[in-house]
Structures are given as C-alpha cells and as structure tokens.
Design an enzyme around this catalytic site. Structure first.
Site, PDB file in Angstrom:
ATOM      1  N   LYS A  68       0.812  -1.231   0.000  1.00 18.79           N
ATOM      2  CA  LYS A  68       0.000   0.000   0.000  1.00 18.79           C
ATOM      3  C   LYS A  68       0.844   1.280   0.000  1.00 18.79           C
ATOM      4  O   LYS A  68       0.459   2.272  -0.608  1.00 18.79           O
ATOM      5  CB  LYS A  68      -0.938   0.026   1.210  1.00 18.79           C
ATOM      6  CG  LYS A  68      -2.072  -0.992   1.131  1.00 18.79           C
ATOM      7  CD  LYS A  68      -3.005  -0.803   2.314  1.00 18.79           C
ATOM      8  CE  LYS A  68      -4.085  -1.845   2.356  1.00 18.79           C
ATOM      9  NZ  LYS A  68      -5.081  -1.575   3.411  1.00 18.79           N
ATOM     10  N   ASN A  89      -4.994   1.960  -1.583  1.00 19.05           N
ATOM     11  CA  ASN A  89      -5.538   0.589  -1.695  1.00 19.05           C
ATOM     12  C   ASN A  89      -6.357   0.378  -2.963  1.00 19.05           C
ATOM     13  O   ASN A  89      -6.854  -0.723  -3.194  1.00 19.05           O
ATOM     14  CB  ASN A  89      -6.359   0.214  -0.454  1.00 19.05           C
ATOM     15  CG  ASN A  89      -7.719   0.876  -0.418  1.00 19.05           C
ATOM     16  OD1 ASN A  89      -7.974   1.829  -1.155  1.00 19.05           O
ATOM     17  ND2 ASN A  89      -8.594   0.388   0.428  1.00 19.05           N
ATOM     18  N   ASP A 104     -10.466   2.848   2.567  1.00 17.71           N
ATOM     19  CA  ASP A 104     -10.679   2.266   3.902  1.00 17.71           C
ATOM     20  C   ASP A 104     -11.472   3.209   4.805  1.00 17.71           C
ATOM     21  O   ASP A 104     -12.354   2.772   5.553  1.00 17.71           O
ATOM     22  CB  ASP A 104      -9.342   1.932   4.565  1.00 17.71           C
ATOM     23  CG  ASP A 104      -8.707   0.683   3.968  1.00 17.71           C
ATOM     24  OD1 ASP A 104      -9.439  -0.152   3.404  1.00 17.71           O
ATOM     25  OD2 ASP A 104      -7.473   0.541   4.066  1.00 17.71           O
ATOM     26  N   ILE A 218     -12.296  -3.386  14.137  1.00 20.89           N
ATOM     27  CA  ILE A 218     -12.038  -3.637  12.719  1.00 20.89           C
ATOM     28  C   ILE A 218     -11.641  -5.090  12.466  1.00 20.89           C
ATOM     29  O   ILE A 218     -11.598  -5.531  11.326  1.00 20.89           O
ATOM     30  CB  ILE A 218     -10.995  -2.679  12.107  1.00 20.89           C
ATOM     31  CG1 ILE A 218      -9.626  -2.936  12.697  1.00 20.89           C
ATOM     32  CG2 ILE A 218     -11.390  -1.228  12.262  1.00 20.89           C
ATOM     33  CD1 ILE A 218      -8.549  -2.545  11.704  1.00 20.89           C
TER      34      ILE A 218
END
Ligand code: ATR
Length: 279
Positions: A68, A89, A104, A218
């Site tokens: 990334k 991403n 994200d 998460i």
C-alpha cells in the site's frame, strides 16, 4: 465492442484475500462482462508490475499488504484520503494517468453510518492502535469533526507520530492511562490486531465508557471478537469489522466496471459463511 474490463487485487501473500469473492459476486449479480483476479507479486517486482499496468490492459485494482505504501509512491495522482492516510488501496486510470485512492476510511464510515446512525455525534472517542488501519479510522473521525480523540498504542511513539499528522483533536496517551481516559467516552474503535483469531485477546475494562457508547472493532475473524462480546454484554451498541471490508470495495468496483454495487445482507452472508468455514 470494447474489451471486458479486468481488475485485480495485488498482495504478497494474497491467497487469504476475500476481495475476489466480493467483486465476483457483484459481477455475476449485475451480469457485467468483466473479471477480478488475484495476483501474488513480491515486493521486488512491484514497481515493474505497476509500470506495466496500462500496457497490460488492466482497468485498475486493489492493493493490499505489503504494497500500500509503494502504491502510494508509484501513482501519478492521489485522492484526498490517500494523501491523508499515506497509503493507496485502489488504483484506476484517468486516460493514461495512474491514480490511487484509499477507500478504507470511506468503508469504515459507510458501515458505521449504516449500522450505528448518529455514531459520529460522539464527543469523545478512544482509538486503540497506531498502524495503517488506525490512519484510516483517524482520517474519518477527524473529517467528522469528533472534538476529542484519545489515541493509545502499545508503542507510544507511533501514537505520537499520528497525533502530529492528524491534528490537535488527537491526544496520544499511555495504554496504562486508558481506564481514566475512557471515562465518559462515547465511541471506542479497536484498530489493533488484538482479538483476531490466533492473536492475544484485547483485555480492557469497558465500565468507564458512557452508557450510550458505540464500540467498533475492525477485526472480523472472528465476527464477534471478545471486545464486541464484552460491549454487547454491557448493553453497548456494537459494530463489527466485516462491513468495513465490504463497503471499502464499492468505490473501486464502480471505477473499473462503471456501476455502483450495493452491500447487501446476501453478500454479507456469503463472506460470513466463508469466514465461519475457515475459522
Ligand atoms: P494494520 O495496518 O493492520 O493497522 P500494523 O500497522 O501492523 O497493521 O498495526 C498493528 C497495530 O496493532 C499496531 O497498533 C500494533 O501496536 P504497535 O504499534 O505497538 O506494534 C498493534 N498490536 C499488534 N499486536 C499487538 C499486541 N500483542 N499488543 C498490543 N498491540 C498490538
């Protein structure tokens, strides 16, 4: 007729990625002629892979660990979220220009909005962890103007670095001081890998949180982490990590294949079954 668009997810390793399952579901559901492929590219080969993207005919793709940051450096244009987070991403082309974004933060916010309406009215948030995922969460919380964000991490220097990057609403604190600093907080987000299958449990007393708090994790393997189980036991609103994974995929799909997909319960169940089957 133009060729069917082809997209990828690139990582190393990549076998564990559930992105092909997600995008494949949407391609079939919308009857779109296109493909989404899994590519295992080692770090040493990543820059030549990126240079060859356009001539190889890719519409774009997703980038995951460990690429990334390299993708962030490689693209010619970035969206605001990628700039803030420092990682890319999602890749796509505008003409011949390779663009990079980070979905994200969008994925986290969209899932929170869908499952815990009003969550961002919080006046005091606590964020655990200071890795890549924490950056995306902090970007969202700052954008939503949550006035006070307590940030705790095992390695305090990383929390201080992020506080410097994301601004004055972030208060980096020692993990040991969490019990006091959680007092009255109305949002708690775990961005560490604690509680993930095979990792140590996140051991935190949730009593100090406000009775109206939302607790979000998460981690999504298991779907209900010990943290979420404890929060539910205390009567708090809980949000799991799977929805962030599903929602973060939406903007990329729309860019490559031209239609905006919807995160449905049916899709969630497909991924849930896969997680249950393998965990
Ligand atoms: P990601 O990109 O998924 O956020 P990462 O950058 O490796 O992954 O960050 C992992 C986070 O989980 C970090 O905040 C890490 O804490 P450190 O910065 O101190 O490494 C946290 N973490 C991982 N294992 C942990 C453990 N056993 N105890 C406490 N924190 C842990």
């Amino acid at each position: 007729m133009a060729d069917a668009p082809r997209a990828f997810v690139v990582g190393h390793p990549i076998a564990q990625s559930r992105s092909p399952m997600l995008h494949g579901h949407w391609l079939r559901q919308m009857d779109i002629a296109g493909s989404y492929e899994r590519l295992d590219i080692a770090p040493a080969d990543f820059s030549s892979f990126i240079r060859g993207l356009h001539s190889a005919g890719w519409a774009g793709g997703n980038v995951t660990i460990p690429h990334k940051e390299a993708a962030f450096a490689a693209v010619e244009r970035r969206d605001a979220a990628a700039e803030a987070i420092g990682a890319v991403n999602t890749l796509w082309f505008e003409g011949e220009t390779l663009c990079g974004g980070n979905t994200d933060a969008y994925g986290f916010a969209a899932h929170m909005d869908a499952t815990a309406p009003g969550w961002s009215d919080a006046s005091q948030a606590v964020v655990l962890g200071a890795g890549g995922a924490a950056r995306a969460i902090l970007h969202t919380l700052v954008e939503r103007r949550i006035p006070r964000i307590v940030l705790a991490n095992r390695t305090p220097d990383r929390a201080r670095d992020l506080a410097g990057r994301f601004g004055a609403s972030i208060l980096p604190v020692a993990w040991a001081d969490l019990p006091q600093l959680m007092s009255g907080a109305d949002l708690l987000v775990n961005t560490t890998s604690l509680g993930m299958k095979g990792q140590p449990t996140l051991d935190l007393d949730l009593d100090p949180l406000s009775d109206a708090a939302t607790v979000s994790d998460i981690v999504y393997v298991p779907l209900e982490t010990p943290l979420l189980e404890a929060a539910r036991g205390r009567g708090l609103r809980t949000v799991d990590g799977l929805g962030m994974l599903l929602h973060q995929a939406v903007p990329g799909f729309e860019r490559w294949f031209g239609r905006r997909p919807v995160v449905t319960q049916a899709l969630r169940e497909i991924i849930e079954n896969d997680i249950r089957g393998k965990s």
